[in-house]
Design an enzyme around this catalytic site. Sequence first.
Site, short mmCIF file in Angstrom:
data_model
loop_
_atom_site.label_atom_id
_atom_site.label_comp_id
_atom_site.label_asym_id
_atom_site.label_seq_id
_atom_site.Cartn_x
_atom_site.Cartn_y
_atom_site.Cartn_z
N LYS A 58 87.59 39.13 47.60
CA LYS A 58 87.40 38.77 48.78
C LYS A 58 88.43 37.86 49.34
O LYS A 58 88.74 38.22 50.96
CB LYS A 58 85.99 38.35 49.10
CG LYS A 58 84.94 39.29 48.58
CD LYS A 58 83.48 38.68 48.31
CE LYS A 58 82.41 39.53 47.83
NZ LYS A 58 81.36 38.91 47.55
N GLN A 102 78.51 33.25 46.24
CA GLN A 102 78.63 34.55 45.41
C GLN A 102 77.36 34.23 44.38
O GLN A 102 77.03 33.23 43.77
CB GLN A 102 79.79 34.38 44.59
CG GLN A 102 79.84 35.62 43.73
CD GLN A 102 80.14 36.86 44.51
OE1 GLN A 102 80.72 37.08 45.44
NE2 GLN A 102 79.34 37.99 43.68
N ASP A 125 77.16 37.35 54.82
CA ASP A 125 76.74 38.33 53.70
C ASP A 125 75.16 38.86 54.55
O ASP A 125 74.72 39.90 53.72
CB ASP A 125 76.22 37.73 52.67
CG ASP A 125 77.35 38.13 51.53
OD1 ASP A 125 77.94 38.93 51.61
OD2 ASP A 125 77.15 37.19 50.36
#
Length: 299
Positions: A58, A102, A125
């Site tokens: 990412k 994460q 997200d």
Amino acid sequence: MGKKKQAVIIDGRQVAAELKESIKKEVAEMIDKGDNGPHLAAVLVGDDPASETYVASKEKAAHAVGMMSSTYRYPADVSEKELLEVVDYLNNDDEIDGYIVQLPLPGHIDENKIIHHINPAKDVDGFTPENVGKMVLGQPAFLSATPYGIMELLKYYKIPIAGKHVVVLGRSNIVGRPLSILLSQKKEGANATVTLCHSATENLGEITRTADILIAAIGQPQFVKADMVKEGAAVIDVGIHRIKDATKKSGYHLTGDVDFDEVVKKVSFITPVPGGVGPMTIAMLLKNTLLAHKKEIYS
Ligand code: NDP
């Protein structure tokens, strides 16, 4: 008898590359005008190799399109309280447009508590209840990257959706369930009749054989066989599995939830693994970060 048409192999790498190129151009134009450009941050807890790899890719992808990126690393024994403080800090740091935490987090940390603490305006997200709720209501929201990427692939390849029967295998909060909602909305690029299947679904094969679009997100290697698929259907394979393979330098090869070699002979469109859905996920995260910077979802 006419010659059978070959399936179109959906090239997620190409679609993701085009999307990243357009993001890169837009970021460069912003920077030329004196703007700092978007800034994506990631919170990484512990040293799980898969999480390390995801966060590293990412970060690399953000840099490749000219975005700033920062990774906040914490040991696996970080307390929930400390992590909530990190989230508070990121919520209030004006330099950061969007961030991800994460997953998975270590067992002693309540993942929901952390996610619920993320400022929805920075939730690139799309995991917070506010963004999920807005998505369900059809209002502007950060969409979770994998479902968002699949919607983009279907659009790019002009796969007919309106009025069609879409069968989604898997009801996880990050893939199957949001996809089933997005595809059933009364909107352009959606408007499908959707059936959402899971591990308690009876007569699964009978249902999948009626799908014009079959989306497999169940986490079972090569589960979808040719006899479960209708002739001419479009098949989207979300699964990613590492299969031990001594012939490969890495020691493994990747496969999906679909028995690609057999299913490809029967369908009109299919995503390969790797190179299908996977590359779109990071591209959509970058897109969400750009939207966050431009304050397009939350002003
Ligand atoms: P989860 O494990 O969270 O969910 C799996 C879902 O599949 C559950 O709803 C489960 O049912 C259902 N299921 C499991 N076995 C069967 C079965 N035999 N028949 C019918 N339904 C079944 O998975 P995720 O959604 O997180 O991920 C799915 C796959 O996609 C994984 O391989 C993952 O690695 C991959 N993935 C890929 C991404 C990408 O970027 N390409 C991103 C995210 C995930 P129940 O609810 O009843 O338990």
